[in-house]
Design a protein around this motif. Structure first.
Motif, PDB file in Angstrom:
ATOM      1  N   CYS A   9       0.859  -1.188   0.000  1.00 62.59           N
ATOM      2  CA  CYS A   9       0.000   0.000   0.000  1.00 62.59           C
ATOM      3  C   CYS A   9       0.895   1.236   0.000  1.00 62.59           C
ATOM      4  O   CYS A   9       1.589   1.513   0.989  1.00 62.59           O
ATOM      5  N   TYR A  10       0.877   1.970  -1.107  1.00 61.28           N
ATOM      6  CA  TYR A  10       1.786   3.101  -1.305  1.00 61.28           C
ATOM      7  C   TYR A  10       0.982   4.398  -1.282  1.00 61.28           C
ATOM      8  O   TYR A  10       0.116   4.614  -2.126  1.00 61.28           O
ATOM      9  N   GLY A  11       1.262   5.248  -0.290  1.00 57.32           N
ATOM     10  CA  GLY A  11       0.453   6.452  -0.175  1.00 57.32           C
ATOM     11  C   GLY A  11       1.093   7.530   0.674  1.00 57.32           C
ATOM     12  O   GLY A  11       2.315   7.562   0.871  1.00 57.32           O
ATOM     13  N   ASP A  12       0.251   8.411   1.189  1.00 58.47           N
ATOM     14  CA  ASP A  12       0.715   9.567   1.949  1.00 58.47           C
ATOM     15  C   ASP A  12       0.303   9.454   3.414  1.00 58.47           C
ATOM     16  O   ASP A  12       0.257   8.351   3.959  1.00 58.47           O
ATOM     17  N   SER A  13      -0.021  10.588   4.037  1.00 62.59           N
ATOM     18  CA  SER A  13      -0.349  10.569   5.466  1.00 62.59           C
ATOM     19  C   SER A  13      -1.607   9.776   5.777  1.00 62.59           C
ATOM     20  O   SER A  13      -1.761   9.264   6.890  1.00 62.59           O
ATOM     21  N   ASN A  14      -2.509   9.658   4.817  1.00 61.50           N
ATOM     22  CA  ASN A  14      -3.721   8.880   5.056  1.00 61.50           C
ATOM     23  C   ASN A  14      -3.467   7.377   4.965  1.00 61.50           C
ATOM     24  O   ASN A  14      -4.296   6.584   5.407  1.00 61.50           O
ATOM     25  N   THR A  15      -2.346   6.980   4.410  1.00 58.86           N
ATOM     26  CA  THR A  15      -1.907   5.585   4.474  1.00 58.86           C
ATOM     27  C   THR A  15      -1.033   5.374   5.703  1.00 58.86           C
ATOM     28  O   THR A  15      -1.062   4.312   6.322  1.00 58.86           O
ATOM     29  N   TRP A  16      -0.288   6.411   6.065  1.00 60.82           N
ATOM     30  CA  TRP A  16       0.526   6.368   7.291  1.00 60.82           C
ATOM     31  C   TRP A  16      -0.368   6.287   8.518  1.00 60.82           C
ATOM     32  O   TRP A  16      -0.015   5.666   9.517  1.00 60.82           O
ATOM     33  N   GLY A  17      -1.545   6.952   8.453  1.00 53.57           N
ATOM     34  CA  GLY A  17      -2.485   6.890   9.564  1.00 53.57           C
ATOM     35  C   GLY A  17      -2.550   8.139  10.410  1.00 53.57           C
ATOM     36  O   GLY A  17      -2.796   8.068  11.626  1.00 53.57           O
ATOM     37  N   PHE A  18      -2.394   9.314   9.797  1.00 51.79           N
ATOM     38  CA  PHE A  18      -2.421  10.585  10.512  1.00 51.79           C
ATOM     39  C   PHE A  18      -3.812  10.843  11.084  1.00 51.79           C
ATOM     40  O   PHE A  18      -4.806  10.829  10.365  1.00 51.79           O
ATOM     41  N   LEU A  51       3.761   7.898   3.720  1.00 56.23           N
ATOM     42  CA  LEU A  51       4.670   8.965   4.141  1.00 56.23           C
ATOM     43  C   LEU A  51       3.916  10.282   4.161  1.00 56.23           C
ATOM     44  O   LEU A  51       3.313  10.677   3.156  1.00 56.23           O
ATOM     45  N   ASN A  52       3.967  10.981   5.279  1.00 51.23           N
ATOM     46  CA  ASN A  52       3.318  12.282   5.388  1.00 51.23           C
ATOM     47  C   ASN A  52       3.865  13.250   4.341  1.00 51.23           C
ATOM     48  O   ASN A  52       5.081  13.389   4.190  1.00 51.23           O
ATOM     49  N   GLY A  53       2.970  13.904   3.607  1.00 51.87           N
ATOM     50  CA  GLY A  53       3.384  14.894   2.619  1.00 51.87           C
ATOM     51  C   GLY A  53       3.766  14.347   1.266  1.00 51.87           C
ATOM     52  O   GLY A  53       4.122  15.118   0.368  1.00 51.87           O
ATOM     53  N   GLY A 188     -10.247  18.671   7.191  1.00 54.69           N
ATOM     54  CA  GLY A 188     -10.573  18.690   5.769  1.00 54.69           C
ATOM     55  C   GLY A 188      -9.707  17.803   4.909  1.00 54.69           C
ATOM     56  O   GLY A 188      -9.981  17.632   3.718  1.00 54.69           O
ATOM     57  N   ILE A 189      -8.671  17.211   5.470  1.00 52.92           N
ATOM     58  CA  ILE A 189      -7.668  16.467   4.687  1.00 52.92           C
ATOM     59  C   ILE A 189      -7.601  14.993   5.072  1.00 52.92           C
ATOM     60  O   ILE A 189      -7.545  14.115   4.202  1.00 52.92           O
ATOM     61  N   HIS A 190      -7.590  14.712   6.354  1.00 50.65           N
ATOM     62  CA  HIS A 190      -7.332  13.353   6.820  1.00 50.65           C
ATOM     63  C   HIS A 190      -8.623  12.592   7.116  1.00 50.65           C
ATOM     64  O   HIS A 190      -9.715  13.137   6.967  1.00 50.65           O
TER      65      HIS A 190
END
Length: 212
Positions: A9-18, A51-53, A188-190
């Motif tokens: 699973c390759y993504g950003d902060s929403n995959t990291w779990g922010f 990864l965040n960002g 609004g983002i996570h």
């Protein structure tokens, strides 16, 4: 030894779990990737690469090493052989500093899709199965994100449409996450915890359908 299917699973902060409103990371079982692993059960290895960002292809002048294109192939090759890749990126490309359109974001995602499909990171050097996911629209922005993502709400409404075209042209599977979840009203983002649950379960259904 039992055969294990490997899903990256390759993504950003929403995959990291922010966690919105807190700035911390959700526990493993709360994150959608953790829900995915639990729902799939034994016989699957779910690999978290959030990864965040992280962007699709943009170089951030203030946050280094966030270009998703630069790390993608080393990531795929380090985890190979992979049965499947789940790709969800694009929201960070909507930051004001990058000045791109929704269509440009989709073009960045298309480049990553092409790289995955030609990576040879699947079983016996073939391409892994691929699920491209369009992130849900940005909700009403709050606090820290209000200026950083100014204008992103309107642009994000087009991502599902453009990503669907990318998936069709590339011949990969697609999930418009807007049909499953919404972004948190806290920033609004996570994603709130309940949305992680719904997304993980929806992705599990896709994984089962694609690789059994």
């Amino acid at each position: 030894m039992a055969f294990v299917k490997r899903v990256l699973c390759y993504g950003d902060s929403n995959t990291w779990g922010f966690a919105p409103g807190m700035g911390t990371r959700y526990p493993k079982d709360t994150r959608w990737t953790g829900v995915l692993a639990k729902t799939l059960g034994e016989g699957y290895d779910v690999i978290e690469e959030g990864l965040n960002g992280r962007t699709t292809v943009q170089n951030d002048p203030f946050e280094e090493y966030r270009n998703g294109k630069d790390y993608l192939l080393p990531c795929l090759w380090s985890h190979q052989p992979l049965d499947m890749v789940v790709l969800m990126l694009g929201v960070n490309d909507l930051k004001v500093r990058f000045g791109v359109t929704a269509q440009d974001v989709a073009k960045g995602a298309a480049l990553l899709v092409k790289m995955i499909n030609s990576s040879g990171a699947g079983i016996k050097g073939k391409s892994p199965a691929l699920l491209l996911m369009a992130p849900p629209p940005v909700a009403k922005l709050k606090g820290y994100y209000l200026e950083m993502f100014s204008g992103a709400e309107a642009k994000s409404l087009r991502l599902g449409e453009y990503y669907a075209v990318v998936a069709k042209e590339a011949g990969c599977d697609f999930l418009d996450t807007a049909t499953v979840i919404v972004s948190s009203p806290l920033d609004g983002i996570h994603f709130d915890a309940g949305e992680h649950l719904k997304l993980g379960q929806a992705v599990a259904r896709k994984v089962k359908g694609l690789i059994g």
